[in-house]
Scaffold this motif. Sequence first.
Motif: not given
Length: 120
Positions: A95-113
């Motif tokens: 589940d830490d791997a799943r959490a890391r994947a979703w946090v990475e998606k959030a980083y990718t989204h927000v870094s483009a703002l």
Amino acid sequence: MDMPKATAEDKERFRAVVPGHPDVTIKPMFGNLGAFVNGNMFAGLFGPTIGVKLAAEDKQELEGSERTVPFGPPERPMGGYTGLPEVWNAEGDGDDARARAWVEKAYTHVSALPPKAAKK
């Protein structure tokens, strides 16, 4: 408004799932933590709950496939953020791997703002 404090273990887990990109900053926030890129928060910790700010499609996918929770105080959750399933806190490395994947998606989204303007 009740502000739960994250435990040392909660903070350690949060830091472990936040990507180690050089432009990421982790800051304390009201006894909890926030992860920022370009001045914008992409992930936060509220007690034991990790919240992420996702693109609309990713938010819909996560909320439609997992038992997500509101992020922030129950009486006033933070708009635009999704709390990762609390059951993931107890289930271990997978589940830490799943959490890391979703946090990475959030980083990718927000870094483009656009970068957040500095306060005067």
